[in-house]
Write a protein that holds these residues in place. Structure first.
Motif, PDB file in Angstrom:
ATOM      1  N   LEU A 216       9.116  -4.798  -4.010  1.00  0.00           N
ATOM      2  CA  LEU A 216       8.446  -5.723  -3.085  1.00  0.00           C
ATOM      3  C   LEU A 216       6.929  -5.549  -3.056  1.00  0.00           C
ATOM      4  CD1 LEU A 216      10.832  -5.703   0.032  1.00  0.00           C
ATOM      5  CD2 LEU A 216      10.578  -7.520  -1.659  1.00  0.00           C
ATOM      6  N   VAL A 217       6.454  -4.293  -3.126  1.00  0.00           N
ATOM      7  CA  VAL A 217       5.002  -4.087  -3.002  1.00  0.00           C
ATOM      8  C   VAL A 217       4.232  -4.769  -4.124  1.00  0.00           C
ATOM      9  CG1 VAL A 217       5.027  -1.969  -1.624  1.00  0.00           C
ATOM     10  CG2 VAL A 217       5.168  -1.807  -4.115  1.00  0.00           C
ATOM     11  N   LYS A 218       4.836  -4.833  -5.319  1.00  0.00           N
ATOM     12  CA  LYS A 218       4.109  -5.476  -6.420  1.00  0.00           C
ATOM     13  C   LYS A 218       4.094  -7.002  -6.307  1.00  0.00           C
ATOM     14  CE  LYS A 218       7.921  -4.952  -9.760  1.00  0.00           C
ATOM     15  NZ  LYS A 218       8.135  -6.340 -10.158  1.00  0.00           N
ATOM     16  N   GLU A 219       4.940  -7.548  -5.421  1.00  0.00           N
ATOM     17  CA  GLU A 219       4.859  -8.980  -5.110  1.00  0.00           C
ATOM     18  C   GLU A 219       3.634  -9.252  -4.222  1.00  0.00           C
ATOM     19  OE1 GLU A 219       6.963 -11.360  -6.101  1.00  0.00           O
ATOM     20  OE2 GLU A 219       8.793 -10.313  -6.722  1.00  0.00           O
ATOM     21  N   ARG A 220       3.232  -8.196  -3.483  1.00  0.00           N
ATOM     22  CA  ARG A 220       2.160  -8.336  -2.497  1.00  0.00           C
ATOM     23  C   ARG A 220       0.818  -7.785  -2.983  1.00  0.00           C
ATOM     24  NH1 ARG A 220       2.253  -8.654   3.347  1.00  0.00           N
ATOM     25  NH2 ARG A 220       0.095  -8.954   3.952  1.00  0.00           N
ATOM     26  N   TRP A 221       0.838  -6.621  -3.676  1.00  0.00           N
ATOM     27  CA  TRP A 221      -0.387  -5.937  -4.073  1.00  0.00           C
ATOM     28  C   TRP A 221      -0.351  -5.562  -5.545  1.00  0.00           C
ATOM     29  CZ3 TRP A 221       1.727  -3.366   0.636  1.00  0.00           C
ATOM     30  CH2 TRP A 221       1.144  -3.861   1.814  1.00  0.00           C
ATOM     31  N   ASN A 222      -1.533  -5.475  -6.183  1.00  0.00           N
ATOM     32  CA  ASN A 222      -1.557  -5.136  -7.613  1.00  0.00           C
ATOM     33  C   ASN A 222      -2.722  -4.248  -8.029  1.00  0.00           C
ATOM     34  OD1 ASN A 222      -3.724  -6.928  -7.558  1.00  0.00           O
ATOM     35  ND2 ASN A 222      -2.514  -8.641  -8.350  1.00  0.00           N
ATOM     36  N   LYS A 223      -3.470  -3.685  -7.063  1.00  0.00           N
ATOM     37  CA  LYS A 223      -4.623  -2.819  -7.384  1.00  0.00           C
ATOM     38  C   LYS A 223      -4.482  -1.479  -6.664  1.00  0.00           C
ATOM     39  CE  LYS A 223      -7.842  -5.574  -5.771  1.00  0.00           C
ATOM     40  NZ  LYS A 223      -7.081  -6.714  -5.255  1.00  0.00           N
ATOM     41  N   SER A 224      -5.045  -0.430  -7.272  1.00  0.00           N
ATOM     42  CA  SER A 224      -4.969   0.904  -6.648  1.00  0.00           C
ATOM     43  C   SER A 224      -5.672   0.929  -5.286  1.00  0.00           C
ATOM     44  CB  SER A 224      -5.586   1.952  -7.579  1.00  0.00           C
ATOM     45  OG  SER A 224      -6.948   1.653  -7.844  1.00  0.00           O
ATOM     46  N   GLU A 225      -6.659   0.046  -5.120  1.00  0.00           N
ATOM     47  CA  GLU A 225      -7.364  -0.037  -3.830  1.00  0.00           C
ATOM     48  C   GLU A 225      -6.437  -0.495  -2.702  1.00  0.00           C
ATOM     49  OE1 GLU A 225      -8.480  -1.545  -6.611  1.00  0.00           O
ATOM     50  OE2 GLU A 225     -10.158  -0.207  -7.117  1.00  0.00           O
ATOM     51  N   ASP A 226      -5.316  -1.107  -3.083  1.00  0.00           N
ATOM     52  CA  ASP A 226      -4.368  -1.613  -2.078  1.00  0.00           C
ATOM     53  C   ASP A 226      -3.454  -0.520  -1.522  1.00  0.00           C
ATOM     54  OD1 ASP A 226      -5.288  -4.257  -2.379  1.00  0.00           O
ATOM     55  OD2 ASP A 226      -3.934  -4.603  -4.069  1.00  0.00           O
ATOM     56  N   LEU A 227      -3.533   0.688  -2.098  1.00  0.00           N
ATOM     57  CA  LEU A 227      -2.653   1.773  -1.649  1.00  0.00           C
ATOM     58  C   LEU A 227      -2.826   2.070  -0.164  1.00  0.00           C
ATOM     59  CD1 LEU A 227      -2.709   4.393  -4.548  1.00  0.00           C
ATOM     60  CD2 LEU A 227      -0.726   3.167  -3.664  1.00  0.00           C
ATOM     61  N   LYS A 228      -4.066   2.000   0.311  1.00  0.00           N
ATOM     62  CA  LYS A 228      -4.345   2.277   1.731  1.00  0.00           C
ATOM     63  C   LYS A 228      -3.596   1.291   2.625  1.00  0.00           C
ATOM     64  CE  LYS A 228      -8.229   3.225   4.815  1.00  0.00           C
ATOM     65  NZ  LYS A 228      -9.706   3.212   4.971  1.00  0.00           N
ATOM     66  N   LEU A 229      -3.611   0.003   2.218  1.00  0.00           N
ATOM     67  CA  LEU A 229      -2.899  -1.034   2.986  1.00  0.00           C
ATOM     68  C   LEU A 229      -1.389  -0.805   2.935  1.00  0.00           C
ATOM     69  CD1 LEU A 229      -4.864  -4.214   1.813  1.00  0.00           C
ATOM     70  CD2 LEU A 229      -5.105  -3.021   3.994  1.00  0.00           C
ATOM     71  N   ALA A 230      -0.902  -0.404   1.751  1.00  0.00           N
ATOM     72  CA  ALA A 230       0.533  -0.171   1.593  1.00  0.00           C
ATOM     73  C   ALA A 230       0.998   1.006   2.450  1.00  0.00           C
ATOM     74  CB  ALA A 230       0.863   0.090   0.130  1.00  0.00           C
ATOM     75  N   ARG A 231       0.171   2.064   2.521  1.00  0.00           N
ATOM     76  CA  ARG A 231       0.528   3.227   3.355  1.00  0.00           C
ATOM     77  C   ARG A 231       0.570   2.835   4.827  1.00  0.00           C
ATOM     78  NH1 ARG A 231      -3.013   6.527  -0.259  1.00  0.00           N
ATOM     79  NH2 ARG A 231      -1.583   7.632  -1.651  1.00  0.00           N
ATOM     80  N   LYS A 232      -0.439   2.073   5.249  1.00  0.00           N
ATOM     81  CA  LYS A 232      -0.484   1.617   6.648  1.00  0.00           C
ATOM     82  C   LYS A 232       0.753   0.777   6.969  1.00  0.00           C
ATOM     83  CE  LYS A 232      -3.085  -1.682   9.482  1.00  0.00           C
ATOM     84  NZ  LYS A 232      -4.172  -2.681   9.463  1.00  0.00           N
ATOM     85  N   ASP A 233       1.090  -0.115   6.046  1.00  0.00           N
ATOM     86  CA  ASP A 233       2.270  -0.980   6.199  1.00  0.00           C
ATOM     87  C   ASP A 233       3.538  -0.144   6.316  1.00  0.00           C
ATOM     88  OD1 ASP A 233       4.081  -3.266   5.859  1.00  0.00           O
ATOM     89  OD2 ASP A 233       4.284  -2.577   3.796  1.00  0.00           O
ATOM     90  N   THR A 234       3.678   0.850   5.427  1.00  0.00           N
ATOM     91  CA  THR A 234       4.872   1.704   5.409  1.00  0.00           C
ATOM     92  C   THR A 234       5.002   2.487   6.709  1.00  0.00           C
ATOM     93  OG1 THR A 234       4.737   1.906   3.007  1.00  0.00           O
ATOM     94  CG2 THR A 234       6.033   3.573   4.159  1.00  0.00           C
ATOM     95  N   ILE A 235       3.911   3.143   7.108  1.00  0.00           N
ATOM     96  CA  ILE A 235       3.956   4.007   8.300  1.00  0.00           C
ATOM     97  C   ILE A 235       4.255   3.197   9.555  1.00  0.00           C
ATOM     98  CG2 ILE A 235       2.576   5.508   9.800  1.00  0.00           C
ATOM     99  CD1 ILE A 235       1.129   6.416   7.155  1.00  0.00           C
ATOM    100  N   ILE A 236       3.529   2.091   9.768  1.00  0.00           N
ATOM    101  CA  ILE A 236       3.726   1.275  10.981  1.00  0.00           C
ATOM    102  C   ILE A 236       5.145   0.710  11.023  1.00  0.00           C
ATOM    103  CG2 ILE A 236       3.053  -0.880  12.164  1.00  0.00           C
ATOM    104  CD1 ILE A 236       0.179  -0.319  11.269  1.00  0.00           C
ATOM    105  N   SER A 237       5.601   0.161   9.892  1.00  0.00           N
ATOM    106  CA  SER A 237       6.914  -0.501   9.855  1.00  0.00           C
ATOM    107  C   SER A 237       8.055   0.474  10.091  1.00  0.00           C
ATOM    108  CB  SER A 237       7.104  -1.208   8.510  1.00  0.00           C
ATOM    109  OG  SER A 237       6.120  -2.183   8.317  1.00  0.00           O
TER     110      SER A 237
END
Length: 408
Positions: A216-237
């Motif tokens: 799913l994450v690769k449907e939403r993000w595709n750059k290493s800079e997006d890791l911060k957003l993905a971590r925030k998404d994971t932790i909050i959810s």
């Protein structure tokens, strides 16, 4: 501020939707009824373990731009071992999700029936539950549209409905805050509680969510800079999902009497004490838990099949649609006429018991491969936490297999 908080929330919420299904709701209900607040600490432990593993899966998906099953197929070079792992993954997740799908739909039905009552169509000797068909149609439409952003928004909405429903129900019961905090941070093992503790962890740390998250994450993000957003998404959810599970335990702990075996019984039990207000909120939460899992289970199975078998194409490809349509159809069929495929469920439970520690181990191995992740490999701390969780998954897997053969 509220809008910005949820701006980049997405794939993680679908993972929360996947692990809070009817099975989790029922187990949390029984934990609250039988042990009060005493096992809330087990949910805290589950949340931490889930965040650690799902962060790894999300990082792998973003950096490699591949699903977990694709990476496994490419990185395991020994043919026998690769074929064994592929068969195990397909058995546990594709066959498993097909056999569990009826339970997801049935959970949603319990919520609807608590509010609207039963709706049965009798054709000769066959009784068909119309609520099952309704949930099946909703899930089919959302999946068939094949637009990730639309699906994500629909599931986020349902998860928020579920979260608000269960949290309000817990607040209405006016729990003792001091006892609540003790249950969360002071581990206790009341008599006969060990299997429930293991169950609470096992129902949150779910193998197919690792595959689903990486895809799913690769449907939403595709750059290493997006890791911060993905971590925030994971932790909050996942914290939100954990709070929902804890809210169910708190709600169930408020019932001082009655024979309660599932969340629908809990809804009825709350009504005399706290009014229909509590009953309806709990029923709405149960419906949302059922329908979100009824959507994410076929979706995860389709992603896994796609990765394992090397299919191309996205959510609208024929092969991808074929997998989720078959799983959804079987779920609707079994739940609408009340069939339980016991032998298939047992097979899937054994496969899942084997898969959880195997995949946790393989994920840890892959997360230390610079050829896959470059500079984004695991840190020492992540590896230490990962090995602790791996030990727990071995225990959980063995327990799951032994339970199937009635040895536990």
């Amino acid at each position: 501020m509220f809008k910005n908080l949820f701006k980049n929330i997405g794939p993680g919420t679908l993972i929360a939707a996947a692990f809070i299904g009817p099975g989790t709701v029922t187990l949390c209900t029984l934990a609250g009824v039988n042990f009060g607040f005493n096992l809330l600490w087990a949910m805290i432990l589950s949340i931490i373990a889930t965040i650690v593993l799902q962060e790894m899966a999300a990082r792998l998906g973003i950096i490699s731009q591949k699903g977990l099953s694709e990476v496994i197929r490419e990185e395991i070079k020994i043919p026998f071992f690769r074929h064994f792992i592929t068969i195990l993954i397909l058995s546990a997740i594709v066959v498993g999700n097909a056999s569990y799908e009826a339970g997801n739909i049935s959970g949603g039905i319990l919520g609807l029936e608590t509010i609207f009552g039963k709706s049965i169509l009798n054709i000769g000797d066959i009784s068909i539950n119309l609520m099952s068909l309704l949930i099946g149609v909703i899930a089919f439409v959302l999946l068939y549209i094949g637009n990730y952003k639309f699906l994500e928004k629909a599931l986020i909405t349902l998860v928020l409905v579920m979260s608000i429903s269960f949290l309000i129900t817990a607040i209405v019961t006016k729990p003792d805050v001091l006892e609540l905090l003790k249950g969360m941070f002071i581990p206790k093992f009341p008599e006969k509680s060990l299997l429930t503790v293991i169950g609470l962890i096992g129902t949150t740390v779910v193998p197919y969510n690792l595959f689903l998250h990486a895809s799913l994450v690769k449907e939403r993000w595709n750059k290493s800079e997006d890791l911060k957003l993905a971590r925030k998404d994971t932790i909050i959810s996942i914290i939100l999902g954990g709070l929902v599970s804890m809210a169910i335990i708190v709600s169930a702990a408020a019932i001082p009497f009655g024979d309660i075996s599932n969340a629908a019984d809990l809804a009825k039990g709350l009504a005399p004490l706290y009014g229909d207000f509590a009953k309806y909120f709990l029923a709405l939460g149960l419906f949302a838990a059922g329908i979100t899992s009824a959507i994410t289970a076929p979706l995860a199975a389709a992603y896994v099949a796609k990765g394992c078998l090397g299919w191309n194409g996205g959510l609208k490809s024929k092969q991808f649609r074929f997998v989720w349509i078959v799983i959804l159809f079987l779920g609707v069929l079994f739940s609408s006429i009340g069939i339980k495929p016991i032998e298939i469920i047992k097979f899937a439970q054994v496969a899942n018991g084997m898969l959880l520690p195997v995949i946790a181990g393989i994920l840890l191995w892959i997360m230390n491969k610079k050829s896959v992740l470059g500079s984004f490999i695991n840190s020492k701390t992540q590896n230490i936490l990962g090995f602790i969780i791996l030990a727990i998954t071995v225990f959980l897997g063995a327990k799951g297999i032994l339970k199937v053969f009635n040895l536990l």
